[in-house]
Design a protein around this motif. Sequence first.
Motif, PDB file in Angstrom:
ATOM      1  N   SER A  87     -16.146  -9.145   1.090  1.00 31.71           N
ATOM      2  CA  SER A  87     -16.041  -7.730   1.453  1.00 31.71           C
ATOM      3  C   SER A  87     -14.593  -7.253   1.538  1.00 31.71           C
ATOM      4  O   SER A  87     -14.310  -6.069   1.354  1.00 31.71           O
ATOM      5  CB  SER A  87     -16.764  -7.459   2.768  1.00 31.71           C
ATOM      6  OG  SER A  87     -16.332  -8.332   3.783  1.00 31.71           O
ATOM      7  N   ARG A  88     -13.641  -8.160   1.816  1.00 34.16           N
ATOM      8  CA  ARG A  88     -12.233  -7.761   1.827  1.00 34.16           C
ATOM      9  C   ARG A  88     -11.764  -7.389   0.421  1.00 34.16           C
ATOM     10  O   ARG A  88     -11.057  -6.405   0.228  1.00 34.16           O
ATOM     11  CB  ARG A  88     -11.355  -8.883   2.388  1.00 34.16           C
ATOM     12  CG  ARG A  88     -11.370  -8.993   3.901  1.00 34.16           C
ATOM     13  CD  ARG A  88     -10.218  -9.836   4.396  1.00 34.16           C
ATOM     14  NE  ARG A  88     -10.207  -9.897   5.845  1.00 34.16           N
ATOM     15  CZ  ARG A  88      -9.698  -8.969   6.640  1.00 34.16           C
ATOM     16  NH1 ARG A  88      -9.170  -7.882   6.108  1.00 34.16           N
ATOM     17  NH2 ARG A  88      -9.718  -9.111   7.948  1.00 34.16           N
ATOM     18  N   ILE A  89     -12.155  -8.221  -0.545  1.00 34.00           N
ATOM     19  CA  ILE A  89     -11.794  -7.942  -1.939  1.00 34.00           C
ATOM     20  C   ILE A  89     -12.455  -6.641  -2.389  1.00 34.00           C
ATOM     21  O   ILE A  89     -11.837  -5.810  -3.072  1.00 34.00           O
ATOM     22  CB  ILE A  89     -12.209  -9.117  -2.843  1.00 34.00           C
ATOM     23  CG1 ILE A  89     -11.339 -10.342  -2.540  1.00 34.00           C
ATOM     24  CG2 ILE A  89     -12.096  -8.734  -4.317  1.00 34.00           C
ATOM     25  CD1 ILE A  89     -11.721 -11.590  -3.307  1.00 34.00           C
ATOM     26  N   ALA A  90     -13.698  -6.443  -1.973  1.00 30.04           N
ATOM     27  CA  ALA A  90     -14.414  -5.211  -2.322  1.00 30.04           C
ATOM     28  C   ALA A  90     -13.721  -3.995  -1.710  1.00 30.04           C
ATOM     29  O   ALA A  90     -13.532  -2.971  -2.378  1.00 30.04           O
ATOM     30  CB  ALA A  90     -15.857  -5.295  -1.848  1.00 30.04           C
ATOM     31  N   LEU A  91     -13.321  -4.101  -0.439  1.00 31.05           N
ATOM     32  CA  LEU A  91     -12.654  -2.980   0.235  1.00 31.05           C
ATOM     33  C   LEU A  91     -11.367  -2.599  -0.476  1.00 31.05           C
ATOM     34  O   LEU A  91     -11.050  -1.411  -0.616  1.00 31.05           O
ATOM     35  CB  LEU A  91     -12.357  -3.350   1.686  1.00 31.05           C
ATOM     36  CG  LEU A  91     -11.602  -2.293   2.507  1.00 31.05           C
ATOM     37  CD1 LEU A  91     -12.408  -1.003   2.608  1.00 31.05           C
ATOM     38  CD2 LEU A  91     -11.265  -2.822   3.901  1.00 31.05           C
ATOM     39  N   SER A  92     -10.634  -3.584  -0.961  1.00 25.65           N
ATOM     40  CA  SER A  92      -9.381  -3.310  -1.662  1.00 25.65           C
ATOM     41  C   SER A  92      -9.620  -2.464  -2.908  1.00 25.65           C
ATOM     42  O   SER A  92      -8.973  -1.433  -3.109  1.00 25.65           O
ATOM     43  CB  SER A  92      -8.705  -4.632  -2.036  1.00 25.65           C
ATOM     44  OG  SER A  92      -7.547  -4.394  -2.811  1.00 25.65           O
TER      45      SER A  92
END
Length: 499
Positions: A87-92
């Motif tokens: 989800s961190r990569i997605a948020l970026s």
Amino acid sequence: MRLLDVMNEVEFTFNKHWDEIKNIEIKDIAYNSSKCEDGYIFVAIKGETVDGHKYAKNAYKRGNRVFILQDDIELAEDAIKLFVEDSRIALSKMSSNYFGNPSKDLKVIGVTGTKGKTTITNYISSVLNKAGLNTGVIGTNGTFYNGIKEKTLNTTPESYELHRIFKTMLDNGVKCVSMEVSSGGIMMERVKDVDFDIAIFSNLSPDHIGPKEHPTFEHYLECKARLFKLAKHGIINIDDKYANQIIEKATCDIETFSIENNSDMKALNIEYSRAIDSLGVSFDVKTKNEEFNAYICAPGTFSIYNALAVISVCRYLNIEKDIMIEALKSAKVKGRVEVLPVLDYATIIVDYAHNGVSLESILQTLKKYDHNRLICLFGSVGGRTELRRKELGEVASRECDLCILTSDNPDFEDPMNVIKDIADAFKGSNCDYIVEPDRKVAVEKAIEIAREGDMIVFAGKGHEESQLIKGEWIPFSETEIAINAAKKLMENKSEKKLS
């Protein structure tokens, strides 16, 4: 904005029929459930201590119906779940998409390293703005552009905040951004979708290694090196012993600077200078094609390295040399080897040095200038590692003539406990020390005992304007206290002469 446009280039699966999501409009993105409302996407971030999935139901109660998740969780039937691997990569990626990929329209300069990030980013901004290139700053001291200041929670803000700041700067005429890129920011994918034009490596030494940070030094180095896979051009301090490892991992083209080793740009003929309001250094800059003189209004070898990084950026961006040299002369950073011109017989310096490495660097630098006594006022953060206290004490007791041990963001710990840990390192040392747990009183004491030719360093607070005491941030300006103490001292001396 359409949900599918926000999710562009993000791989995901979902729990609904395609027709139910293809036309959904999104008002905004939130990774904090308390900021959610109808029309938002809630991104559940898995952190070291907090799992955002636990707050998804709170986001739902606030009207949120679209969720980005790593794990399946129970939500009401009308909740739309989009599942991603990270989800961190997605948020970026989502954040970059939502704000229109603003970093692509800016010249973004990222600075990484253990020391010097704040100084280099601010020097770059100062010089480029004076050269006519509207430049903003993102880092430890906050966000600055066009005279506007915004506080940041982290040295490198979360990806959503970062792209929001880029968009705001772009809308306000900013053309270039100079930003600190922390290893934590890289590790937590905050800069994954930033389009870096230039990456700078200053230096590397063990730091930020622990259960909630980097598990090993190798991991710390690896995170730093990742910046040079995100940038088009790399600028590296080749004198640092880890420089070659950074270069080996880089995918961008590289140029180097140095004082000792062969490089694309080297500093020669170094000379130190001192005035009542500054400690400076001049040096010749030699490249393959030319040689010229430069001056930086800050002391020591580390200031030369910082200046070389700035000069390298200016040359890459084709800034006129004479403008660059003139602008560099007046570049300063609040709380970074900042000389306070409050006493005409002693040099008072405010610096952010708060660990053994940075304190040793500033103290050894100051010893190169003529002085009577070298005095250091410092403490260490409460509730944190005792190793840092030991290192600070060892460095100060070895390098100084006198120390004043005091508090520095004690929080819930008794400042005297911290001071005792520091004082243990003074056993067997020739350096005397004074204990004063009240930092305000300690600063006033330092001003009071100053003699002709003394150099006094207030270390640890730097630019900070508050003290953390028992969970509360209390306003505290070390600079203001020092100025007032010196003023009062000089008034008392004048009165004695008249009486």
